[in-house]
Write an enzyme that holds these catalytic residues in place. Structure first.
Site, PDB file in Angstrom:
ATOM      1  N   GLN A   1      97.760  76.975  -7.918  1.00 28.37           N
ATOM      2  CA  GLN A   1      97.087  77.615  -6.666  1.00 28.37           C
ATOM      3  C   GLN A   1      98.659  77.833  -6.387  1.00 28.37           C
ATOM      4  O   GLN A   1      98.585  79.084  -5.607  1.00 28.37           O
ATOM      5  CB  GLN A   1      97.249  76.261  -5.951  1.00 28.37           C
TER       6      GLN A   1
ATOM      7  N   LYS B   1      97.851  81.941  -7.679  1.00 30.14           N
ATOM      8  CA  LYS B   1      96.555  82.323  -7.268  1.00 30.14           C
ATOM      9  C   LYS B   1      97.051  82.566  -5.556  1.00 30.14           C
ATOM     10  O   LYS B   1      96.293  83.572  -5.474  1.00 30.14           O
ATOM     11  CB  LYS B   1      95.264  80.895  -6.768  1.00 30.14           C
TER      12      LYS B   1
ATOM     13  N   LYS C   1      97.423  70.901  -3.071  1.00 27.83           N
ATOM     14  CA  LYS C   1      96.377  70.245  -4.206  1.00 27.83           C
ATOM     15  C   LYS C   1      96.538  68.434  -3.108  1.00 27.83           C
ATOM     16  O   LYS C   1      97.250  68.292  -3.386  1.00 27.83           O
ATOM     17  CB  LYS C   1      96.065  70.713  -5.247  1.00 27.83           C
TER      18      LYS C   1
ATOM     19  N   GLY D   1      88.285  72.401   1.027  1.00 29.82           N
ATOM     20  CA  GLY D   1      87.301  71.259  -0.262  1.00 29.82           C
ATOM     21  C   GLY D   1      88.078  72.068  -1.428  1.00 29.82           C
ATOM     22  O   GLY D   1      88.570  72.500  -1.814  1.00 29.82           O
ATOM     23  N   ASP D   2      86.761  70.853  -2.256  1.00 31.46           N
ATOM     24  CA  ASP D   2      86.859  71.115  -3.761  1.00 31.46           C
ATOM     25  C   ASP D   2      86.244  69.644  -4.198  1.00 31.46           C
ATOM     26  O   ASP D   2      84.829  69.996  -3.911  1.00 31.46           O
ATOM     27  CB  ASP D   2      88.659  71.129  -4.242  1.00 31.46           C
TER      28      ASP D   2
ATOM     29  N   ASN E   1      78.863  74.184  -5.466  1.00 31.18           N
ATOM     30  CA  ASN E   1      79.321  75.492  -4.086  1.00 31.18           C
ATOM     31  C   ASN E   1      80.119  76.361  -4.946  1.00 31.18           C
ATOM     32  O   ASN E   1      78.562  77.585  -5.213  1.00 31.18           O
ATOM     33  CB  ASN E   1      80.554  74.894  -3.132  1.00 31.18           C
TER      34      ASN E   1
ATOM     35  N   SER F   1      89.904  81.116   2.757  1.00 27.54           N
ATOM     36  CA  SER F   1      90.075  80.005   3.765  1.00 27.54           C
ATOM     37  C   SER F   1      91.597  80.435   4.255  1.00 27.54           C
ATOM     38  O   SER F   1      91.386  80.557   5.207  1.00 27.54           O
ATOM     39  CB  SER F   1      90.563  78.922   2.462  1.00 27.54           C
TER      40      SER F   1
HETATM   41  P1  NDP Z   1      81.575  70.843  -6.101  1.00 28.17           P
HETATM   42  O1  NDP Z   1      81.598  69.636  -5.851  1.00 28.17           O
HETATM   43  O2  NDP Z   1      80.117  71.529  -5.525  1.00 28.17           O
HETATM   44  O3  NDP Z   1      80.191  71.172  -7.619  1.00 28.17           O
HETATM   45  C1  NDP Z   1      80.689  70.499  -8.612  1.00 28.17           C
HETATM   46  C2  NDP Z   1      79.648  70.855 -10.107  1.00 28.17           C
HETATM   47  O4  NDP Z   1      80.577  70.818 -11.307  1.00 28.17           O
HETATM   48  C3  NDP Z   1      79.094  69.886  -9.893  1.00 28.17           C
HETATM   49  O5  NDP Z   1      77.541  70.568 -10.080  1.00 28.17           O
HETATM   50  C4  NDP Z   1      79.221  68.686 -11.273  1.00 28.17           C
HETATM   51  O6  NDP Z   1      78.394  67.847 -11.294  1.00 28.17           O
HETATM   52  C5  NDP Z   1      80.056  69.008 -11.953  1.00 28.17           C
HETATM   53  N1  NDP Z   1      81.110  68.918 -12.571  1.00 28.17           N
HETATM   54  C6  NDP Z   1      82.329  68.512 -11.840  1.00 28.17           C
HETATM   55  N2  NDP Z   1      83.043  68.131 -12.611  1.00 28.17           N
HETATM   56  C7  NDP Z   1      81.751  67.338 -14.273  1.00 28.17           C
HETATM   57  C8  NDP Z   1      83.008  66.932 -15.534  1.00 28.17           C
HETATM   58  N3  NDP Z   1      83.582  66.608 -15.278  1.00 28.17           N
HETATM   59  N4  NDP Z   1      81.282  67.558 -16.069  1.00 28.17           N
HETATM   60  C9  NDP Z   1      80.476  68.411 -16.034  1.00 28.17           C
HETATM   61  N5  NDP Z   1      80.346  68.756 -14.607  1.00 28.17           N
HETATM   62  C10 NDP Z   1      80.836  68.492 -13.737  1.00 28.17           C
HETATM   63  O7  NDP Z   1      82.965  71.664  -6.273  1.00 28.17           O
HETATM   64  P2  NDP Z   1      82.807  73.096  -6.680  1.00 28.17           P
HETATM   65  O8  NDP Z   1      81.577  74.090  -6.909  1.00 28.17           O
HETATM   66  O9  NDP Z   1      83.289  73.363  -5.067  1.00 28.17           O
HETATM   67  O10 NDP Z   1      83.740  73.193  -7.335  1.00 28.17           O
HETATM   68  C11 NDP Z   1      83.467  73.236  -8.630  1.00 28.17           C
HETATM   69  C12 NDP Z   1      85.706  74.084  -9.474  1.00 28.17           C
HETATM   70  O11 NDP Z   1      85.268  75.178  -8.957  1.00 28.17           O
HETATM   71  C13 NDP Z   1      86.185  73.351 -10.112  1.00 28.17           C
HETATM   72  O12 NDP Z   1      87.134  73.525 -10.447  1.00 28.17           O
HETATM   73  C14 NDP Z   1      87.143  73.549  -8.106  1.00 28.17           C
HETATM   74  O13 NDP Z   1      88.816  73.114  -8.404  1.00 28.17           O
HETATM   75  C15 NDP Z   1      87.137  75.362  -8.459  1.00 28.17           C
HETATM   76  N6  NDP Z   1      87.219  76.188  -7.381  1.00 28.17           N
HETATM   77  C16 NDP Z   1      86.124  75.786  -6.514  1.00 28.17           C
HETATM   78  C17 NDP Z   1      86.587  76.074  -5.170  1.00 28.17           C
HETATM   79  C18 NDP Z   1      85.901  76.186  -3.927  1.00 28.17           C
HETATM   80  O14 NDP Z   1      85.961  77.197  -2.630  1.00 28.17           O
HETATM   81  N7  NDP Z   1      84.796  75.438  -3.448  1.00 28.17           N
HETATM   82  C19 NDP Z   1      87.710  77.442  -5.202  1.00 28.17           C
HETATM   83  C20 NDP Z   1      88.594  77.864  -6.124  1.00 28.17           C
HETATM   84  C21 NDP Z   1      87.698  76.727  -7.395  1.00 28.17           C
HETATM   85  P3  NDP Z   1      77.767  66.872 -10.402  1.00 28.17           P
HETATM   86  O15 NDP Z   1      77.119  67.105  -9.107  1.00 28.17           O
HETATM   87  O16 NDP Z   1      76.883  65.796 -11.853  1.00 28.17           O
HETATM   88  O17 NDP Z   1      79.198  66.046 -10.290  1.00 28.17           O
END
Ligand code: NDP
Length: 445
Positions: A110, A113, A125, A164-165, A239, A376
């Site tokens: 982070q 980034k 984080k 969020g994350d 997301n 953000s």
């Molecule tokens: P969400 O919780 O909205 O979605 C995560 C997705 O990934 C879900 O579909 C989840 O499936 C799947 N997932 C989570 N853990 C695993 C795993 N161990 N194996 C396989 N699939 C998995 O999170 P985000 O979309 O916010 O985040 C996704 C990624 O993007 C992360 O790495 C996060 O750090 C990164 N990120 C997010 C940002 C943001 O603004 N939200 C900004 C920058 C990076 P399930 O529902 O089954 O758990």
């Protein structure tokens, strides 16, 4: 590595049980060795040793009561990694796999980034090993309130601004913000990702996914290509994945696959995003339910196989280390042209090397998914001004930021003789900005 090997050795010695953190540090140190050669004054000032050690790590007990009246205890964390260029900024991850090693890798990434966005935000984080899956709204609320009761002592609009994350969406941010306000009697921009009626920014929800596409679009166009007519595979269905799909489709690409932690769907007709949003955003259901509505689509249990689907562009948007060397080789063999990381550290170091050595256009997470945190920071600006920009204004700023990140990463790579290597370019551009600030601020800051 010559100069920085001792830094890596001490990180390994100090953090022996944190492989994700060691992986993230290794990837950065390997690419910034030429910076150490060029800047002996930074080596002398211990910038490299200091940047791999968090300024502060807070670990706390999170007790809460479940719907059956039973006391549950989770562990909460906030890693305040680096505040050289602004208040700590980074999300809160709620997932059973969370421990200090995961949050330190995320906090470390982070730093760079956030520097790349060009905005004044430091790196941090946080999170907990709490699993929101299967919990009632009331249980999630009680957990979030207990988590914030302790966290509120360590954050603030000018100190540390979480977001969020994984596992922390609008619902969780709402409960946490409510508790912060209750405890502090302040309405400030202490969290981002807030609801639009209470300080949130338009386009924040879409920002990481849209930003990923703006970044990759700039990359493809620079190489004389575009998303028009491309077949795209996206992992995850949260997301980031949902809004990456939306923007890819608006660019004329055909997204054929999405996943969750149980398995993946393949729709040869192209993903119907309205169906996915209804399942994931409205009902919090599972991705396999897509096939109940779309009979042409197929569901496969287990997520790794998603990378065996033939595609032109792969966008991993789920979690860390989801593409290993074997998956990378399959993607290359199937003719992938570009890979853009929406998730944080979704590719192992061996997978990245496979992409780079085969000439695949590779957009690393630090650069490609910076749109979320950039927006953000725009939310923080709007909160400070007590003002809201329109969706179009925020979206235009986001696009601009992503295009600049692409240009700056390209330039840094070229300046150090690694033309086209955006992994090195992003690490160097982010690192140099933070190093200059740390150097200027002296050692005992
Ligand atoms: P969400 O919780 O909205 O979605 C995560 C997705 O990934 C879900 O579909 C989840 O499936 C799947 N997932 C989570 N853990 C695993 C795993 N161990 N194996 C396989 N699939 C998995 O999170 P985000 O979309 O916010 O985040 C996704 C990624 O993007 C992360 O790495 C996060 O750090 C990164 N990120 C997010 C940002 C943001 O603004 N939200 C900004 C920058 C990076 P399930 O529902 O089954 O758990």
């Amino acid at each position: 590595m010559k100069i920085l090997q001792s830094v890596l050795d001490s990180v390994m010695k100090r953090n022996p049980n944190e492989p994700e953190f060691i992986q993230a540090v290794t990837e950065v140190l390997e690419t910034i060795e030429p910076v150490a050669e060029k800047h002996p004054e930074w080596v002398e000032a211990g910038i490299f040793e200091r940047i791999v050690e968090p300024e502060r790590q807070i670990i706390f007990r999170v007790p809460w009561v479940d719907d059956a009246g039973k006391v549950q205890v989770n562990r909460g964390f906030r890693i305040q990694f680096n505040s050289a260029i602004g208040p700590y900024k980074g999300g809160i991850r709620l997932h059973p796999s969370v421990y200090s090693g995961i949050l330190k890798f995320l906090g470390f990434e982070q730093i760079f980034k956030n520097a790349l966005t060009g905005l004044p935000i430091g790196g941090g984080k946080g999170g907990s090993d709490f699993d929101p899956k299967g919990k009632s709204d009331a249980e999630v609320m009680r957990f979030c309130q207990s988590f914030m009761t302790e966290l509120s002592k360590h954050i603030g609009a000018d100190t540390d601004v979480p977001a969020g994350d994984i596992g922390t969406g609008a619902r969780e941010i709402g409960y946490m913000y409510g508790q912060y306000k209750r405890l502090r009697n302040e309405f400030t921009g202490v969290l981002t990702g807030k609801g639009l009626d209470w300080g949130g920014s338009l386009a924040r929800k879409e920002a990481t996914g849209y930003g990923l596409l703006y970044f990759m679009d700039a990359y493809l166009k620079d190489k004389g290509m575009s998303f028009e007519g491309k077949t795209v595979v996206i992992s995850g269905s949260g997301n980031v994945a949902i809004y990456a799909t939306e923007k890819a489709q608006s660019f004329g690409a055909k997204v054929v696959a999405l996943s969750d932690s149980n398995g993946y769907i393949y729709d040869p007709d192209g993903i119907d995003l309205a169906v996915v949003k209804e399942i994931k955003e409205v009902r919090r259901g599972r991705i396999k339910e897509y096939c109940d509505v779309k009979p042409n689509a197929t569901y496969t249990e287990g997520c790794r196989g998603i990378w065996t689907i033939k595609c032109d562009v792969a966008l991993p948007c789920a979690t860390q280390n989801e593409i290993d060397e074997e998956s990378a080789k399959i993607l290359v063999a199937n003719g992938v042209q570009a890979v853009g990381e929406g998730a944080n550290m979704p590719s192992t170091i061996a997978a990245i090397n496979t992409f780079l050595s085969n000439g695949i256009l590779f957009g690393p997470a630090k650069a490609a998914n910076a749109g979320g945190v950039a927006t953000s920071a725009l939310e923080m600006s709007q909160n400070s001004m007590r003002y809201s920009w329109t969706f179009e204004e925020v979206d235009a700023k986001l696009k601009d930021i992503m295009e600049n990140i692409y240009k700056n990463a390209c330039k840094a790579a070229a300046d150090y003789g690694m033309d086209g290597n955006l992994v090195a370019g992003a690490n160097i551009a982010g690192f140099e900005k933070v190093a200059r600030a740390m150097y200027a601020q002296g050692i005992a800051y």
